[in-house]
Design a protein around this motif. Sequence first.
Motif, mmCIF file in Angstrom:
data_model
loop_
_atom_site.group_PDB
_atom_site.id
_atom_site.type_symbol
_atom_site.label_atom_id
_atom_site.label_comp_id
_atom_site.label_asym_id
_atom_site.label_seq_id
_atom_site.Cartn_x
_atom_site.Cartn_y
_atom_site.Cartn_z
ATOM 1 N N ASN A 1 -23.524 0.659 38.417
ATOM 2 C CA ASN A 1 -23.974 -0.064 37.229
ATOM 3 C C ASN A 1 -25.370 -0.609 37.472
ATOM 4 O O ASN A 1 -25.666 -1.094 38.564
ATOM 5 C CB ASN A 1 -23.081 -1.281 36.962
ATOM 6 N N LEU A 2 -26.197 -0.566 36.442
ATOM 7 C CA LEU A 2 -27.522 -1.174 36.494
ATOM 8 C C LEU A 2 -27.688 -2.058 35.264
ATOM 9 O O LEU A 2 -27.614 -1.566 34.136
ATOM 10 C CB LEU A 2 -28.616 -0.107 36.525
ATOM 11 N N ASN A 3 -27.876 -3.360 35.482
ATOM 12 C CA ASN A 3 -28.143 -4.284 34.385
ATOM 13 C C ASN A 3 -29.640 -4.391 34.198
ATOM 14 O O ASN A 3 -30.375 -4.620 35.164
ATOM 15 C CB ASN A 3 -27.576 -5.675 34.687
ATOM 16 N N LEU A 4 -30.084 -4.237 32.935
ATOM 17 C CA LEU A 4 -31.499 -4.313 32.595
ATOM 18 C C LEU A 4 -31.698 -5.180 31.366
ATOM 19 O O LEU A 4 -30.914 -5.106 30.412
ATOM 20 C CB LEU A 4 -32.056 -2.915 32.304
ATOM 21 N N LYS A 5 -32.760 -5.952 31.362
ATOM 22 C CA LYS A 5 -33.122 -6.770 30.208
ATOM 23 C C LYS A 5 -33.611 -5.838 29.099
ATOM 24 O O LYS A 5 -34.203 -4.789 29.370
ATOM 25 C CB LYS A 5 -34.206 -7.769 30.594
ATOM 26 N N CYS A 6 -33.373 -6.236 27.832
ATOM 27 C CA CYS A 6 -33.749 -5.376 26.716
ATOM 28 C C CYS A 6 -33.961 -6.215 25.463
ATOM 29 O O CYS A 6 -33.258 -7.213 25.248
ATOM 30 C CB CYS A 6 -32.646 -4.343 26.478
ATOM 31 N N ASN B 1 -26.125 -12.192 29.581
ATOM 32 C CA ASN B 1 -26.231 -12.472 28.163
ATOM 33 C C ASN B 1 -26.174 -11.130 27.425
ATOM 34 O O ASN B 1 -27.057 -10.289 27.577
ATOM 35 C CB ASN B 1 -27.550 -13.194 27.873
ATOM 36 N N LYS B 2 -25.139 -10.919 26.646
ATOM 37 C CA LYS B 2 -24.884 -9.623 26.007
ATOM 38 C C LYS B 2 -25.939 -9.266 24.967
ATOM 39 O O LYS B 2 -26.103 -8.102 24.625
ATOM 40 C CB LYS B 2 -23.505 -9.611 25.344
ATOM 41 N N LYS B 3 -26.649 -10.252 24.473
ATOM 42 C CA LYS B 3 -27.690 -9.990 23.474
ATOM 43 C C LYS B 3 -28.954 -9.421 24.127
ATOM 44 O O LYS B 3 -29.618 -8.568 23.558
ATOM 45 C CB LYS B 3 -28.018 -11.293 22.741
#
Length: 128
Positions: A53-58, A80-82
């Motif tokens: 898994n890679l979490n990235l800001k968007c 933060n899912k948003k």
Amino acid sequence: MEYESWRGMLLSMPGAFEDFPFGEDAAVFKVAGKQGGRAKMFGLLMHRGGQLNLNLKCDPALAEQLRAANEQITPGYHMNKKHWNTVVPGLDEETMLAMIEDSYDLVVASLPAAERAALGWKGLVERG
């Protein structure tokens, strides 16, 4: 294979470095513009349930579009899912690099001007 590829892309961003504040199973990628400046996270690379898994800001609007168009992209795990997405393997390298660059840009944009200048950052790039 994806782990090293994604890790290389994350570390290729100017001023990026890897940290392990949550233990050796979760690589946190941060950026800070100058020595002693507060580093900010733009990526979190980990294995969860045997899956990379890679979490990235968007940007929130883009995050929703990406999730709707790609089954490999879901709301950010433990984030933060948003504002964060979680990506699993299956996307092409160009898309991954674009998402990593976008995450980096969003985080660097929030740094003080002196730190942005130290990184040589020119500003957010609009993508078509």
